[in-house]
Motif scaffolding. Structure first.
Motif, mmCIF file in Angstrom:
data_model
loop_
_atom_site.group_PDB
_atom_site.id
_atom_site.type_symbol
_atom_site.label_atom_id
_atom_site.label_comp_id
_atom_site.label_asym_id
_atom_site.label_seq_id
_atom_site.Cartn_x
_atom_site.Cartn_y
_atom_site.Cartn_z
ATOM 1 N N ILE A 170 -4.129 25.696 28.594
ATOM 2 C CA ILE A 170 -5.380 24.948 28.667
ATOM 3 C C ILE A 170 -5.569 24.328 30.049
ATOM 4 C CG2 ILE A 170 -6.707 22.998 27.761
ATOM 5 C CD1 ILE A 170 -6.454 25.267 25.794
ATOM 6 N N TYR A 171 -4.526 23.689 30.548
ATOM 7 C CA TYR A 171 -4.602 22.989 31.829
ATOM 8 C C TYR A 171 -4.060 23.839 32.973
ATOM 9 C CZ TYR A 171 -5.685 18.886 29.051
ATOM 10 O OH TYR A 171 -6.282 18.016 28.191
ATOM 11 N N ALA A 172 -4.536 23.543 34.168
ATOM 12 C CA ALA A 172 -4.118 24.285 35.365
ATOM 13 C C ALA A 172 -2.938 23.588 36.035
ATOM 14 C CB ALA A 172 -5.284 24.388 36.344
ATOM 15 N N ASN A 223 9.468 13.897 48.352
ATOM 16 C CA ASN A 223 10.797 14.499 48.310
ATOM 17 C C ASN A 223 10.792 15.945 48.810
ATOM 18 O OD1 ASN A 223 12.110 12.222 47.098
ATOM 19 N ND2 ASN A 223 11.151 12.774 45.149
ATOM 20 N N GLY A 224 9.644 16.384 49.323
ATOM 21 C CA GLY A 224 9.554 17.735 49.860
ATOM 22 C C GLY A 224 9.353 18.810 48.813
ATOM 23 N N LYS A 225 9.102 18.411 47.565
ATOM 24 C CA LYS A 225 8.910 19.380 46.493
ATOM 25 C C LYS A 225 7.431 19.711 46.318
ATOM 26 C CE LYS A 225 12.991 18.107 43.778
ATOM 27 N NZ LYS A 225 13.476 17.675 42.434
ATOM 28 N N PHE A 226 7.154 20.942 45.859
ATOM 29 C CA PHE A 226 5.776 21.363 45.616
ATOM 30 C C PHE A 226 5.323 21.032 44.195
ATOM 31 C CE2 PHE A 226 2.547 24.426 44.257
ATOM 32 C CZ PHE A 226 1.607 24.233 45.254
ATOM 33 N N ASN A 227 6.260 20.990 43.261
ATOM 34 C CA ASN A 227 5.948 20.724 41.851
ATOM 35 C C ASN A 227 4.964 21.752 41.276
ATOM 36 O OD1 ASN A 227 7.466 18.199 41.788
ATOM 37 N ND2 ASN A 227 5.851 17.400 43.112
ATOM 38 N N PRO A 228 5.330 23.016 41.264
ATOM 39 C CA PRO A 228 4.411 24.065 40.792
ATOM 40 C C PRO A 228 4.039 23.952 39.329
ATOM 41 C CG PRO A 228 6.632 24.931 41.013
ATOM 42 C CD PRO A 228 6.648 23.570 41.634
ATOM 43 N N ASN A 229 4.873 23.287 38.532
ATOM 44 C CA ASN A 229 4.605 23.189 37.104
ATOM 45 C C ASN A 229 4.018 21.837 36.698
ATOM 46 O OD1 ASN A 229 5.645 25.811 36.531
ATOM 47 N ND2 ASN A 229 7.714 24.995 36.713
ATOM 48 N N SER A 230 3.482 21.124 37.672
ATOM 49 C CA SER A 230 2.821 19.857 37.383
ATOM 50 C C SER A 230 1.310 20.077 37.338
ATOM 51 C CB SER A 230 3.147 18.815 38.455
ATOM 52 O OG SER A 230 4.515 18.470 38.420
ATOM 53 N N PRO A 231 0.601 19.265 36.564
ATOM 54 C CA PRO A 231 -0.863 19.396 36.516
ATOM 55 C C PRO A 231 -1.495 18.844 37.784
ATOM 56 C CG PRO A 231 -0.166 17.496 35.243
ATOM 57 C CD PRO A 231 1.092 18.207 35.658
ATOM 58 N N ILE A 232 -2.787 19.049 37.926
ATOM 59 C CA ILE A 232 -3.519 18.535 39.076
ATOM 60 C C ILE A 232 -4.787 17.861 38.552
ATOM 61 C CG2 ILE A 232 -4.754 20.722 39.433
ATOM 62 C CD1 ILE A 232 -4.615 20.155 42.457
ATOM 63 N N ASP A 290 -8.907 12.945 35.421
ATOM 64 C CA ASP A 290 -8.656 13.919 34.350
ATOM 65 C C ASP A 290 -7.887 15.117 34.887
ATOM 66 O OD1 ASP A 290 -10.183 12.249 32.842
ATOM 67 O OD2 ASP A 290 -11.829 13.663 32.519
ATOM 68 N N LYS A 291 -7.041 15.683 34.050
ATOM 69 C CA LYS A 291 -6.347 16.901 34.430
ATOM 70 C C LYS A 291 -7.334 18.069 34.455
ATOM 71 C CE LYS A 291 -1.901 15.443 32.500
ATOM 72 N NZ LYS A 291 -2.385 14.086 32.157
ATOM 73 N N VAL A 292 -7.181 18.934 35.420
ATOM 74 C CA VAL A 292 -8.062 20.090 35.560
ATOM 75 C C VAL A 292 -7.690 21.145 34.527
ATOM 76 C CG1 VAL A 292 -8.796 21.965 37.089
ATOM 77 C CG2 VAL A 292 -8.397 19.678 38.019
ATOM 78 N N THR A 293 -8.670 21.651 33.812
ATOM 79 C CA THR A 293 -8.419 22.736 32.873
ATOM 80 C C THR A 293 -8.570 24.078 33.593
ATOM 81 O OG1 THR A 293 -10.721 23.000 32.167
ATOM 82 C CG2 THR A 293 -9.388 21.334 31.005
ATOM 83 N N LEU A 294 -8.034 25.119 32.993
ATOM 84 C CA LEU A 294 -8.189 26.468 33.558
ATOM 85 C C LEU A 294 -9.666 26.852 33.584
ATOM 86 C CD1 LEU A 294 -5.188 28.217 31.787
ATOM 87 C CD2 LEU A 294 -5.380 27.767 34.225
#
Length: 306
Positions: A170-172, A223-232, A290-294
């Motif tokens: 659901i979320y991106a 911390n230099g991390k991208f966090n690819p599995n976090s919402p935006i 709000d979290k962005v949805t797909l």
């Protein structure tokens, strides 16, 4: 560039048809309202069937329900023959509401979205939200309602209380945003040697993330991390899109009640709205946190590449 108000159909939805009521357990109230609101401002065209160039009221409802895997008839009169009748005081989000605007019976249809509001394609303003009991117009023209489907109410937001259990169907995620942007910008993603410790070179997102970092569009956290599995959030995405597509303000932007004059994302949101990339959520807010949805991500990128 030509408008393309397109939204992908998710494979998890099942297509239904017929004149009875559908059991739409694959779609929630949030799916319905967010999909319907994604097209606020879409143009009106009598007899039109293309959301890009213009639709009339029944073409709009048919289009939105098709995105949720539900088949509607083409005209408002025929749609009134579907589903089951619902009294005005028992309306739920997703019910079709019908009006007599011509003096000759059913001539307008919209989608009820709770709190006394419905959304429809209007000749004067295209797709917009109105009050069902508006004393100046809609209230006196209301005829009735039909329930075409049962939408689930177990919202994803409730599940998020548990912490990191976010439904990325659901979320991106930040990684999904990177992939979509890289495709939209036609970037070279052959370099997968990421400097982010949480992005492996074998990841399908690595090439897109590396390409976007080279352009300065995406950076890591403290911390230099991208966090690819976090919402935006929608505010964060506004900044990313403005910088990725090198947008500048075009005329007067739309003001949103939840974006203060001192909010860090105000200028980015202003640029997006002035370029007609966003109309907000239809209730006067942008949904900045709000979290962005797909769904929303695809809509934004489609409008940016039209």
């Amino acid at each position: 560039m030509k408008k393309r108000w397109l939204l992908p159909v998710f494979a998890s939805f099942v297509i239904f048809s017929g004149i009875g009521m559908n059991d739409a357990e694959a779609a929630s109230v949030t799916d319905l309202t967010s999909t319907a609101k994604d097209y606020i401002g879409a143009p009106y065209k009598y007899g039109g069937n293309d959301i890009n160039t213009g639709v009339d009221c029944s073409a709009y409802t048919k289009f939105i329900f098709s995105k949720l895997g539900i088949s509607l008839e083409r005209t408002s009169k025929d749609q009134y023959q579907q589903g089951t009748s619902v009294s005005k005081d028992s309306l739920k989000a997703g019910d079709l509401v019908f009006f007599n605007t011509s003096g000759n019976g059913i001539s307008h249809v919209g989608i009820y979205i709770e709190n006394g509001n419905f959304i429809s394609a209007t000749p004067s303003s295209g797709v917009r939200i109105d009050k069902l009991n508006d004393p100046y117009y809609w209230g006196s023209r209301y005829i009735g309602a039909k329930r075409i489907a049962n939408f689930t109410t177990n919202e994803i937001a409730q599940a998020e209380v548990k912490g990191e259990e976010i439904d990325f169907s659901i979320y991106a995620s930040r990684g999904a945003v990177a992939i979509q942007l890289a495709k939209a910008l036609a970037l070279d993603t052959s370099d997968t040697n990421s400097s982010f410790p949480d992005v492996k070179s074998s990841s399908e997102q690595a090439g897109a993330i590396v390409a976007l970092k080279k352009l300065g569009i995406f950076n890591g956290d403290s911390n230099g991390k991208f966090n690819p599995n976090s919402p935006i959030t929608r505010g964060q995405l506004a900044k990313v899109l403005v910088e990725a597509f090198d947008l500048e303000q075009q005329g007067e932007p739309k003001n949103f009640t939840d974006v203060t004059s001192t909010h860090w994302a105000k200028n980015f949101i202003a640029v997006l709205s002035s370029n007609k990339i966003t109309q907000g959520k239809g209730d006067g807010t942008f949904g900045v946190n709000d979290k962005v949805t797909l769904n929303q991500l695809n809509i934004f990128i489609e409008r940016l590449t039209r």
